[in-house]
Design an enzyme around this catalytic site. Structure first.
Site, short mmCIF file in Angstrom:
data_model
loop_
_atom_site.label_atom_id
_atom_site.label_comp_id
_atom_site.label_asym_id
_atom_site.label_seq_id
_atom_site.Cartn_x
_atom_site.Cartn_y
_atom_site.Cartn_z
N SER A 14 0.83 -1.21 0.03
CA SER A 14 0.04 -0.01 -0.08
C SER A 14 0.80 1.29 0.01
CB SER A 14 -0.75 0.01 1.39
OG SER A 14 -0.35 -0.19 2.47
N CYS A 76 2.14 -6.63 1.40
CA CYS A 76 1.37 -5.90 2.42
C CYS A 76 0.68 -6.93 3.00
CB CYS A 76 0.45 -5.04 1.51
SG CYS A 76 -0.98 -4.00 2.60
N HIS A 189 5.36 -2.16 8.50
CA HIS A 189 5.98 -1.31 8.89
C HIS A 189 6.92 -1.77 10.22
CE1 HIS A 189 3.63 1.13 6.41
NE2 HIS A 189 4.12 2.21 7.00
N1 DGL Z 1 1.22 -2.39 4.60
C1 DGL Z 1 0.13 -2.24 5.23
C2 DGL Z 1 0.18 -3.83 5.86
O1 DGL Z 1 1.02 -4.38 5.86
C3 DGL Z 1 0.14 -1.55 6.39
C4 DGL Z 1 -0.03 -0.18 5.94
C5 DGL Z 1 -1.54 0.26 5.42
O2 DGL Z 1 -2.38 0.37 6.36
O3 DGL Z 1 -1.58 0.36 4.44
O4 DGL Z 1 -0.60 -4.27 6.62
#
Ligand code: DGL
Length: 276
Positions: A14, A76, A189
């Site tokens: 994302s 993600c 993250h």
């Molecule tokens: N990349 C998202 C995850 O790993 C975190 C950031 C978002 O909420 O898009 O779930």
């Protein structure tokens, strides 16, 4: 010779978080080329509905396929939780998400069968980590906790800040009381605040980084299909081993990417993902 081996791996997220997965792929498979897409115009996914996450992920899959990738890593956690089965359906290349590899490792290393999972609101409410872990270990206790403040804290660079530590203490208090011995960092993250999380949970709790486990599993998947690149790509001066695309704010993305990936100057191009 199998030309497919020399095609890039597509990685998407994302936004910037999936760079933790791209970084593991770079470390573990230095011969591979990567095409990364970060959906910086539409981030966060963690607070969106499954319908929206599915639509966005489908567009990105089509974009990556148009770049001629040999495999796709859904970096993600939120997209892996909601969209992976749909993305797999007509995908002509192998595809991997970040959830199964993390769940598998947690089930393998827990000693007391008490596992904590942290992630976005969407990932935790999907219950998917619990589902996968239970398939491997039916009697396990899984304590999930959404930690929505961590993503902005990481993006603000507060990785080892007292504020992040205090918030982590609050988020993790209940699962610590339940005696977890393993904690899955179920969001792209979180590996960046690993030190702070380790300080809060202490050394009796082992942290599982799905980014690391996914890169490991991806390597096995490529190897079993004869798709591993055998040597570093010979590139012309205009080419790069790693290409980055975003849907907005390429400069900001580039700055963040350069702060966590130490593989030379990375540049990012903006594309219109709605066209895919
Ligand atoms: N990349 C998202 C995850 O790993 C975190 C950031 C978002 O909420 O898009 O779930």
């Amino acid at each position: 010779m199998n030309q497919q081996k020399n095609l890039p791996i597509g990685v998407f997220d994302s936004g910037v978080g999936g760079l933790t997965v791209a970084r593991e792929i770079m470390r573990q498979m230095p011969n591979e080329k990567i095409v990364y897409f970060g959906d910086t115009a539409r981030v966060p996914y963690g607070s969106k509905s499954s319908k929206t996450i599915l639509k966005y992920s489908g567009q990105i899959e089509r974009f990556l396929l148009s770049r001629g990738v040999k495999a796709i890593a859904v970096a993600c956690n939120t997209a892996s939780a909601y969209a992976l089965p749909e993305l797999e359906k007509d995908c002509p290349v192998p595809i991997i998400g970040v959830i199964k590899p993390g769940a598998k490792t947690a089930a393998e290393i827990t000693k007391n069968g008490r596992i904590g999972v942290i992630g976005t609101t969407a990932t935790i409410s999907s219950g998917i980590y619990t589902e996968y872990i239970r398939e491997l270990m039916p009697d396990v206790m899984v304590h999930g906790r959404a930690c929505p403040l961590f993503v902005p804290l990481v993006e603000e660079g507060l990785w080892e800040d007292p504020v992040t530590e205090e918030i982590a203490r609050r988020y993790l208090a209940e699962m610590m009381d339940e005696g977890i011995d393993t904690l899955i960092l179920g969001c792209t993250h979180y590996p960046l605040i690993r030190k702070t999380l380790a300080k809060v949970v202490g050394d009796r709790v082992r942290l599982v980084n799905p980014a690391y486990e996914t890169a490991k599993e991806l390597e096995q998947m490529l190897e079993s299909r004869g798709l591993l690149a055998e040597e570093r790509p010979a590139l012309g001066s205009a080419d790069s081993q790693y290409s980055f695309y975003v849907s907005d704010m390429a400069d900001k993305f580039q700055q963040f990417a350069n702060s966590i990936i130490k593989y030379g100057i990375l540049s990012a191009k903006t594309i219109n993902i709605e066209e895919y």
